[in-house]
Design a protein around this motif. Structure first.
Motif, PDB file in Angstrom:
ATOM      1  N   TYR A  36     -35.119  94.163  19.057  1.00 21.60           N
ATOM      2  CA  TYR A  36     -34.594  92.704  19.399  1.00 21.60           C
ATOM      3  C   TYR A  36     -33.261  92.659  18.609  1.00 21.60           C
ATOM      4  O   TYR A  36     -32.898  93.539  17.838  1.00 21.60           O
ATOM      5  N   LEU A  44     -33.370  85.268  18.393  1.00 20.41           N
ATOM      6  CA  LEU A  44     -33.728  86.807  18.620  1.00 20.41           C
ATOM      7  C   LEU A  44     -33.826  86.766  20.010  1.00 20.41           C
ATOM      8  O   LEU A  44     -34.597  86.346  20.708  1.00 20.41           O
ATOM      9  N   LEU A  46     -35.093  89.443  23.119  1.00 24.43           N
ATOM     10  CA  LEU A  46     -35.558  90.709  23.214  1.00 24.43           C
ATOM     11  C   LEU A  46     -34.748  91.613  23.787  1.00 24.43           C
ATOM     12  O   LEU A  46     -34.297  91.392  25.229  1.00 24.43           O
ATOM     13  N   GLU A  59     -35.289  93.975  29.221  1.00 23.26           N
ATOM     14  CA  GLU A  59     -35.330  92.842  29.389  1.00 23.26           C
ATOM     15  C   GLU A  59     -34.096  91.924  29.615  1.00 23.26           C
ATOM     16  O   GLU A  59     -34.080  91.088  30.402  1.00 23.26           O
TER      17      GLU A  59
END
Lengths: 113, 115
Positions: A36, A44, A46, A59
């Motif tokens: 993260y 946060l 990811l 991600e």
């Protein structure tokens, strides 16, 4: 008991230099692992997660990559850092099949100059 | 994709005051909900979680949270705060469809408790 290590704790790197941040987990087997990035006021984000050795899911498109060469080792890398890569990077893990993260690491403060 | 909103970015209150932090998520299916806390200079740690069952969840250090499905909310509460509750609080959600149990976090709320 489970422990998660991250190093280095702080890092100052020039733009265009490579990056390697390491995370290792102790006391568990076959964990899910996560990277993260924490930015002030934005929570946060990811970046990557891994459900097994060599299995990496990204991600968000970015200048970073991740690798999992061993069951309890997770590495965040870059070939050429950008100013926008500055931030606080957190590694985390969860047990397979269980919802919610188990533990977060202490984090690495990266400053790209 | 799911998202999480924490409407208060900063909260300042005095000791013994009551605290309520709002958290709303957007996802129509079954969710697991979490509150994490980060005390100054410390790691993020789990405060409490809702997986199923009683929508009123009790966590560590006197915190509780209530899951209201109709409102897509999971607000955190503490009846009487202490100076040591000064921290940043993060709400997070995951779904059964989220691969790798990945969590989506809200933007966080910084809480300052004045002695």
């Amino acid at each position: 008991s489970q422990t998660i290590h991250q190093w280095p704790a702080t890092l100052v790197q020039p733009v265009g230099s490579p990056l390697s941040l390491e995370c290792t987990v102790e006391g568990t087997s076959n964990p899910n692992l996560y990277w993260y990035r924490q930015a002030a006021g934005r929570g946060l984000q990811l970046l990557f997660y891994s459900v097994g050795i060599g299995q990496i899911s990204s991600e968000v498109p970015q200048n970073l990559s991740a690798s999992r060469p061993q069951d309890r080792q997770f590495i965040l890398s870059s070939k050429k850092l950008l100013l926008s890569d500055s931030g606080f990077y957190l590694c985390a893990w969860s047990e397979m099949g269980l919802a919610g993260l188990g533990y977060f690491g202490p984090g690495t403060r990266l400053t790209v100059t | 994709a799911q998202s999480v909103s924490q409407h208060n970015h900063h909260v300042i209150l005095s000791e013994a005051a009551s605290l309520e932090l709002g958290c709303n998520y957007s996802y129509g299916g079954t969710v697991n909900l979490f509150w994490y806390v980060q005390y100054p200079g410390q790691h993020l740690q789990l405060l409490l979680k809702y997986l199923s069952g009683d929508p009123l969840v009790k966590g560590i250090k006197g915190f509780e949270a209530e899951f209201i499905k109709s409102k897509f909310s999971f607000n955190l509460r503490k009846p009487s705060v202490q100076w040591s509750d000064t921290a940043e609080y993060f709400c997070a959600v995951t779904t059964f469809k989220a691969a790798g149990n990945k969590l989506t976090f809200g933007g966080g709320t910084r809480v300052l408790v004045k002695p």
